[in-house]
Write a protein that holds these residues in place. Structure first.
Motif, mmCIF file in Angstrom:
data_model
loop_
_atom_site.group_PDB
_atom_site.id
_atom_site.type_symbol
_atom_site.label_atom_id
_atom_site.label_comp_id
_atom_site.label_asym_id
_atom_site.label_seq_id
_atom_site.Cartn_x
_atom_site.Cartn_y
_atom_site.Cartn_z
ATOM 1 N N VAL A 7 125.996 82.661 39.201
ATOM 2 C CA VAL A 7 126.518 83.547 40.236
ATOM 3 C C VAL A 7 125.324 84.249 40.882
ATOM 4 C CG1 VAL A 7 127.999 85.522 40.732
ATOM 5 C CG2 VAL A 7 128.646 83.907 38.921
ATOM 6 N N LEU A 8 125.086 83.960 42.163
ATOM 7 C CA LEU A 8 124.060 84.672 42.921
ATOM 8 C C LEU A 8 124.620 86.050 43.258
ATOM 9 C CD1 LEU A 8 122.690 81.932 45.315
ATOM 10 C CD2 LEU A 8 121.290 83.487 43.961
ATOM 11 N N VAL A 9 123.985 87.080 42.757
ATOM 12 C CA VAL A 9 124.471 88.449 42.931
ATOM 13 C C VAL A 9 123.711 89.081 44.092
ATOM 14 C CG1 VAL A 9 124.777 90.686 41.826
ATOM 15 C CG2 VAL A 9 125.027 88.581 40.481
ATOM 16 N N ASP A 10 124.461 89.467 45.120
ATOM 17 C CA ASP A 10 123.879 90.018 46.333
ATOM 18 C C ASP A 10 123.449 91.480 46.136
ATOM 19 O OD1 ASP A 10 123.079 89.874 49.019
ATOM 20 O OD2 ASP A 10 125.034 90.512 49.763
ATOM 21 N N THR A 11 122.631 91.949 47.032
ATOM 22 C CA THR A 11 122.015 93.271 46.938
ATOM 23 C C THR A 11 123.034 94.408 46.832
ATOM 24 O OG1 THR A 11 120.196 92.411 48.251
ATOM 25 C CG2 THR A 11 120.329 94.803 48.037
ATOM 26 N N PHE A 112 128.361 80.442 42.622
ATOM 27 C CA PHE A 112 129.217 81.422 43.261
ATOM 28 C C PHE A 112 128.331 82.519 43.852
ATOM 29 C CE2 PHE A 112 131.869 79.356 40.196
ATOM 30 C CZ PHE A 112 133.126 79.327 40.773
ATOM 31 N N VAL A 113 128.851 83.238 44.831
ATOM 32 C CA VAL A 113 128.168 84.400 45.391
ATOM 33 C C VAL A 113 129.030 85.628 45.099
ATOM 34 C CG1 VAL A 113 127.304 85.519 47.479
ATOM 35 C CG2 VAL A 113 127.068 83.047 47.206
ATOM 36 N N PHE A 114 128.417 86.642 44.492
ATOM 37 C CA PHE A 114 129.089 87.909 44.200
ATOM 38 C C PHE A 114 128.570 88.910 45.214
ATOM 39 C CE2 PHE A 114 129.865 91.213 40.565
ATOM 40 C CZ PHE A 114 130.953 91.718 41.260
ATOM 41 N N THR A 115 129.414 89.278 46.172
ATOM 42 C CA THR A 115 128.984 90.137 47.263
ATOM 43 C C THR A 115 130.154 90.929 47.801
ATOM 44 O OG1 THR A 115 127.846 90.168 49.408
ATOM 45 C CG2 THR A 115 129.373 88.340 49.016
ATOM 46 N N SER A 116 129.844 92.036 48.434
ATOM 47 C CA SER A 116 130.834 92.808 49.175
ATOM 48 C C SER A 116 130.530 92.768 50.668
ATOM 49 C CB SER A 116 130.855 94.256 48.669
ATOM 50 O OG SER A 116 129.562 94.826 48.795
ATOM 51 N N ASP A 117 129.536 91.990 51.054
ATOM 52 C CA ASP A 117 129.077 91.886 52.436
ATOM 53 C C ASP A 117 130.041 91.012 53.242
ATOM 54 O OD1 ASP A 117 127.754 91.165 54.815
ATOM 55 O OD2 ASP A 117 125.788 91.211 53.863
ATOM 56 N N PRO A 118 130.632 91.554 54.310
ATOM 57 C CA PRO A 118 131.594 90.778 55.097
ATOM 58 C C PRO A 118 130.988 89.574 55.823
ATOM 59 C CG PRO A 118 131.182 92.902 56.139
ATOM 60 C CD PRO A 118 130.479 92.921 54.814
ATOM 61 N N PHE A 120 129.517 87.183 54.541
ATOM 62 C CA PHE A 120 129.777 85.984 53.740
ATOM 63 C C PHE A 120 131.188 85.439 53.959
ATOM 64 C CE2 PHE A 120 126.070 87.753 51.707
ATOM 65 C CZ PHE A 120 125.303 86.634 51.475
ATOM 66 N N ASP A 121 132.086 86.278 54.487
ATOM 67 C CA ASP A 121 133.435 85.805 54.821
ATOM 68 C C ASP A 121 133.397 84.793 55.968
ATOM 69 O OD1 ASP A 121 134.487 87.534 52.907
ATOM 70 O OD2 ASP A 121 134.853 89.139 54.362
ATOM 71 N N LEU A 122 132.338 84.812 56.748
ATOM 72 C CA LEU A 122 132.205 83.918 57.902
ATOM 73 C C LEU A 122 131.694 82.535 57.525
ATOM 74 C CD1 LEU A 122 130.421 86.494 60.237
ATOM 75 C CD2 LEU A 122 132.842 85.819 60.338
ATOM 76 N N ILE A 123 131.218 82.373 56.320
ATOM 77 C CA ILE A 123 130.529 81.145 55.918
ATOM 78 C C ILE A 123 131.483 80.182 55.224
ATOM 79 C CG2 ILE A 123 128.619 80.208 54.557
ATOM 80 C CD1 ILE A 123 127.210 82.960 55.042
ATOM 81 N N PRO A 124 131.745 79.051 55.861
ATOM 82 C CA PRO A 124 132.692 78.098 55.266
ATOM 83 C C PRO A 124 132.101 77.406 54.038
ATOM 84 C CG PRO A 124 131.753 77.204 57.291
ATOM 85 C CD PRO A 124 131.235 78.613 57.152
ATOM 86 N N GLY A 125 132.991 77.078 53.115
ATOM 87 C CA GLY A 125 132.592 76.310 51.941
ATOM 88 C C GLY A 125 131.822 77.078 50.891
ATOM 89 N N LEU A 126 131.818 78.386 50.987
ATOM 90 C CA LEU A 126 131.071 79.207 50.036
ATOM 91 C C LEU A 126 132.000 79.627 48.897
ATOM 92 C CD1 LEU A 126 128.174 80.366 49.910
ATOM 93 C CD2 LEU A 126 129.106 82.463 50.850
ATOM 94 N N LYS A 127 131.558 79.430 47.685
ATOM 95 C CA LYS A 127 132.353 79.853 46.524
ATOM 96 C C LYS A 127 132.040 81.309 46.225
ATOM 97 C CE LYS A 127 131.005 76.879 43.478
ATOM 98 N NZ LYS A 127 130.884 75.984 42.328
ATOM 99 N N ARG A 128 133.076 82.139 46.209
ATOM 100 C CA ARG A 128 132.897 83.574 45.992
ATOM 101 C C ARG A 128 133.328 83.953 44.590
ATOM 102 N NH1 ARG A 128 133.108 86.417 50.968
ATOM 103 N NH2 ARG A 128 132.842 88.289 49.726
ATOM 104 N N HIS A 129 132.538 84.804 43.952
ATOM 105 C CA HIS A 129 132.916 85.392 42.659
ATOM 106 C C HIS A 129 133.770 86.602 42.962
ATOM 107 C CE1 HIS A 129 132.631 86.486 38.476
ATOM 108 N NE2 HIS A 129 132.398 87.728 38.865
ATOM 109 N N ARG A 130 134.952 86.650 42.405
ATOM 110 C CA ARG A 130 135.871 87.770 42.693
ATOM 111 C C ARG A 130 136.039 88.625 41.466
ATOM 112 N NH1 ARG A 130 136.229 87.498 48.078
ATOM 113 N NH2 ARG A 130 136.699 85.449 48.811
#
Length: 130
Positions: A7-11, A112-118, A120-130
């Motif tokens: 899980v890539l954890v965003d800033t 997966f990407v763990f982020t609260s940055d909106p 990333f919602d624009l990027i298709p095919g991205l797996k998000r950690h919820r």
């Protein structure tokens, strides 16, 4: 462990981790750290460490972050980030380069990407950690 588990954890998540001890982000990141699933890349590391006012704090945090998996962008990741950025810009979205690189890395590593940055919602095919 396979790379799929990372899980890539965003800033922004790291910011909550360090500044809000009772936050849901802190609790979730504690679990990921215990499971050895946390991944970083250079832009995230630099943003996190830049956020500390004192050098001794940044150095201590940096020494702890060395325990995370480190994912280095490749030539192709940078090309993919540029392509993604152009595609999103054509749709009227200006996404920061750091976010584009994180997305390209996550796609390649199947992480997966763990982020609260909106953004990333624009990027298709991205797996998000919820």
């Amino acid at each position: 462990m396979t790379v799929v588990d990372l899980v890539l954890v965003d800033t922004g998540i790291w910011s909550s981790f360090f500044s809000k001890p009772a936050s849901p982000e802190k609790r979730a990141l504690d679990i990921l750290l215990d499971e050895d699933r946390v991944a970083l890349t250079g832009p995230i590391l630099a943003e996190v460490l830049r956020g500390f006012r004192r050098t001794d704090q940044a150095n201590w945090v940096g020494s702890r972050l060395r325990l995370a998996h480190y994912v280095e962008p490749t030539w192709e990741d940078w090309r993919q980030a540029a392509t993604l950025g152009r595609d999103l810009a054509a749709k009227g979205h200006d996404v920061p380069l750091t976010d584009l690189v994180i997305a390209a890395l996550a796609r390649r590593a199947q992480a997966f990407v763990f982020t609260s940055d909106p953004h990333f919602d624009l990027i298709p095919g991205l797996k998000r950690h919820r």
